[in-house]
Design an enzyme around this catalytic site. Structure first.
Site, mmCIF file in Angstrom:
data_model
loop_
_atom_site.group_PDB
_atom_site.id
_atom_site.type_symbol
_atom_site.label_atom_id
_atom_site.label_comp_id
_atom_site.label_asym_id
_atom_site.label_seq_id
_atom_site.Cartn_x
_atom_site.Cartn_y
_atom_site.Cartn_z
ATOM 1 N N SER A 22 22.132 -25.251 -3.858
ATOM 2 C CA SER A 22 22.049 -25.400 -5.309
ATOM 3 C C SER A 22 20.826 -26.246 -5.677
ATOM 4 C CB SER A 22 23.367 -25.981 -5.833
ATOM 5 O OG SER A 22 23.475 -25.840 -7.222
ATOM 6 N N HIS A 27 29.694 -19.937 -5.600
ATOM 7 C CA HIS A 27 28.650 -20.947 -5.499
ATOM 8 C C HIS A 27 29.043 -22.089 -4.566
ATOM 9 C CE1 HIS A 27 25.051 -22.935 -7.174
ATOM 10 N NE2 HIS A 27 25.755 -24.065 -7.102
ATOM 11 N N ASP A 57 28.071 -15.852 -7.541
ATOM 12 C CA ASP A 57 27.177 -16.702 -8.325
ATOM 13 C C ASP A 57 26.950 -16.017 -9.675
ATOM 14 O OD1 ASP A 57 26.185 -19.216 -7.336
ATOM 15 O OD2 ASP A 57 25.285 -18.138 -5.657
#
Length: 296
Positions: free
Chosen positions: A157, A271, A239
């Site tokens: 991320s 995610h 995602d």
């Protein structure tokens, strides 16, 4: 091309809110579960590893790293440098984030790989320019400490963004050029301009100018020093469309420049568990990482 500039504010906020796209749990539940999984994985990694904690890589109070090493560690052992996510601002409110970032050692240390978890000054204490300079400095420090080890990078991320910023560094400012053998970028964000007008930017207080100079997509011309680095860009099936679009765009840009890049679209992940699964030796991305290191 992205149409983020034409999105409503509500849609833009949703696109850049990863927890709202999980197929497994509610937003609050998936974040709590993520923290619990990383904490448990790190505790397990500490049990099976030889550790050195809070090693300084700079003079700042946050400029420290933790090492998880095989018990037969040698100076030429491959090193995986892990840069944590948390939208550059938090992972938990209760403890230092690097102290929850050793989980990958659970599957890598038994294969003879050392894992280095890096801390940096998250917002609002730190700003984007500082965080980028810190993670670059951490890589230089590790290279100088272990000059005969092969270096690999991994980030998730916001951490994937910071890894991409390491790859885009102008190393002449550091008087060294780290020989980074490989990089794993997981569910990353490579153009941070879209988040300037979202809730994510509230503690960061970035201007467009700051976002532009810290966006890997705007620094592709500086990647020539990474031409020999194997780069894996992975994105979760669940995602958000914007996160998926950003990963594909960055991958295509690297390929167009002749870099050794591969794209992994990981099925049945969101995610969060795209990262959590690294505690499992049999996870497809763990296997890919070990193969990159010649440790499969």
């Amino acid at each position: 091309m992205s149409n983020w500039e034409t999105m409503s504010q509500d849609e833009l906020e949703k696109q850049y809110s990863p927890s709202r796209w999980s197929h497994r749990m509610s937003p609050d539940e998936v974040v709590k579960s993520h923290v619990t999984a990383l904490r448990a994985g790190t505790e397990n990694a500490q049990r099976i590893s030889q550790t050195q904690l809070n090693i300084p890589y700079g003079e700042g109070e946050d400029e420290k790293l933790d090492m998880y090493m095989p018990h037969n560690f040698s100076p030429n052992c491959p090193l995986l440098i892990y840069i944590h996510g948390g939208y550059w601002q938090f992972l938990t409110l209760s403890c230092t984030v690097k102290e929850e970032s050793g989980f990958m050692a659970a599957s890598l240390v038994p294969k003879g790989v050392a894992v280095v978890a890096v801390d940096y000054s998250i917002a609002p204490k730190g700003n984007m320019d500082l965080m980028v300079s810190q993670v670059r400095a951490s890589v230089v420090s590790i290279m100088q400490r272990y000059p005969s080890s092969e270096l690999y990078l991994c980030g998730h991320s916001a951490g994937a963004h910071l890894v991409a910023m390491v790859l885009s560094a102008d190393w002449s400012k550091y008087n060294v050029t780290p020989d980074i053998k490989g990089a794993f970028l997981l569910s990353g964000i490579y153009d941070i301009v879209p988040i300037v007008s979202t809730y994510v930017n509230e503690p960061l207080t970035m201007t467009n100018e700051v976002a532009l100079r810290n966006s890997p997509m705007c620094l592709l011309h500086q990647l020539k020093g990474s031409i020999s680095t194997d780069v894996v860009i992975a994105v979760a099936e669940h995602d958000s469309p914007e996160f998926r679009r950003q990963s594909k765009d960055y991958y295509k840009s690297l390929k167009s420049m002749g870099l050794r890049a591969t794209f992994e679209d990981v099925p049945n992940t969101d995610h969060f568990n795209i990262l959590e699964k690294f505690v499992d030796h049999d996870y497809s991305l763990t296997q890919l990482l070990l193969k990159m290191m010649g440790k499969d």
